[in-house]
Design an enzyme around this catalytic site. Structure first.
Site, PDB file in Angstrom:
ATOM      1  N   SER A 134      70.497  46.815  19.638  1.00 42.89           N
ATOM      2  CA  SER A 134      71.835  46.307  19.348  1.00 42.89           C
ATOM      3  C   SER A 134      71.870  45.736  17.943  1.00 42.89           C
ATOM      4  CB  SER A 134      72.207  45.211  20.356  1.00 42.89           C
ATOM      5  OG  SER A 134      73.377  44.525  19.955  1.00 42.89           O
ATOM      6  N   TYR A 147      71.768  37.279  24.957  1.00 44.19           N
ATOM      7  CA  TYR A 147      71.807  38.729  24.739  1.00 44.19           C
ATOM      8  C   TYR A 147      71.104  39.067  23.428  1.00 44.19           C
ATOM      9  CZ  TYR A 147      73.586  43.485  24.252  1.00 44.19           C
ATOM     10  OH  TYR A 147      73.679  44.849  24.105  1.00 44.19           O
TER      11      TYR A 147
END
Length: 253
Positions: A134, A147
């Site tokens: 990500s 996250y």
């Protein structure tokens, strides 16, 4: 034989990747906790191999990987660790159990799958692991703290194994996109400022295409989208204080 085993395959990026690889002649294996959606996708892909799986269940992971490999002469050309969960919000307002679950799926799940796959990867030519990274693995993002932590872990694991498994001819890399228009993002009840500023400009199919490119031209890190490529490469040469300044602005309420 070209085959790919995909976690988180029942929807979003995983499903888009399964469709692209299947259409282009690869044997596809589908794993996901959502049994109904998984069966539906498998039927769409002419009865593709599939099995319900919670990637945090190590014994079940080992069994699933073994079954898929044995169905393909012990070969595993590509493992795509796509399963993941996301939670937007202020760190202190999210219950500890939710933080723990996110780390279990996004980090331990990747470790479980990759460890179980090693035996079959090392006996397959041009074997690869592609992890779902990500943009938040580049610098910690406000309202996505855990996250971000999980994607930093995936990034570190990717870099280490890319070196460690070179001796076996196994390539390990990750895809690093910003926000993607998938149910994981659109189902969130909290909208962080960074999402509003950067927007959601990628579709699941864009990441699936990046996965296809990675399968044929491996890199350790593959930033996705022009927007994030600029951020990624500037982050490699910019001083930390400048990157921090940019991230502070992106996450500002």
């Amino acid at each position: 034989m070209n085959n790919i085993l995909i976690t988180g395959a029942a929807s979003g990026i995983g499903a888009a990747t399964a469709r692209i690889f299947h259409k282009r002649g690869w044997k596809v294996g589908l794993l996901d906790v959502n049994e109904a959606a998984l069966s539906q996708l498998a039927a769409e892909l002419n009865g593709a191999w599939h099995q319900p799986l919670d990637v945090t269940d190590l014994e079940a992971v080992q069994d699933a990987v073994k079954l898929f490999a044995e169905a393909h002469d012990g070969q595993l050309r590509l493992l795509f660790n796509c399963a993941g969960i996301l939670r937007f919000g202020y760190f202190a307002e999210i219950e500890p159990a939710a933080h723990a679950q996110l780390l279990q799926v996004n980090v331990q799940g990747v470790i479980n799958m990759t460890h179980a796959a090693f035996t079959y990867l090392k006996q397959t030519s041009d074997a690869q692991v592609i992890n779902m990274g990500s943009a938040s693995g580049l610098y910690g993002v406000q309202h996505m703290a855990t996250y971000s932590a999980s994607k930093f872990a995936v990034r570190g694991l990717t870099e280490a194994l890319n070196l460690e498994w070179e001796r076996y001819g196994i390539s390990v890399g990750d895809l690093m996109p910003p926000f993607v228009n998938t149910p994981m993002v659109t189902s969130q009840t909290f909208s962080p400022p960074v999402l509003k500023r950067l927007g959601v400009n990628l579709a699941a199919e864009d990441i699936a295409e990046a996965c296809w490119q990675q399968a044929h031209q491996p890199r350790v890190h593959r930033p996705v989208s022009l927007q994030f490529k600029l951020l990624y490469w500037s982050g490699q040469i910019s001083p930390v204080w400048l990157t921090r300044l940019v991230m502070r602005w992106l996450g500002r309420d």
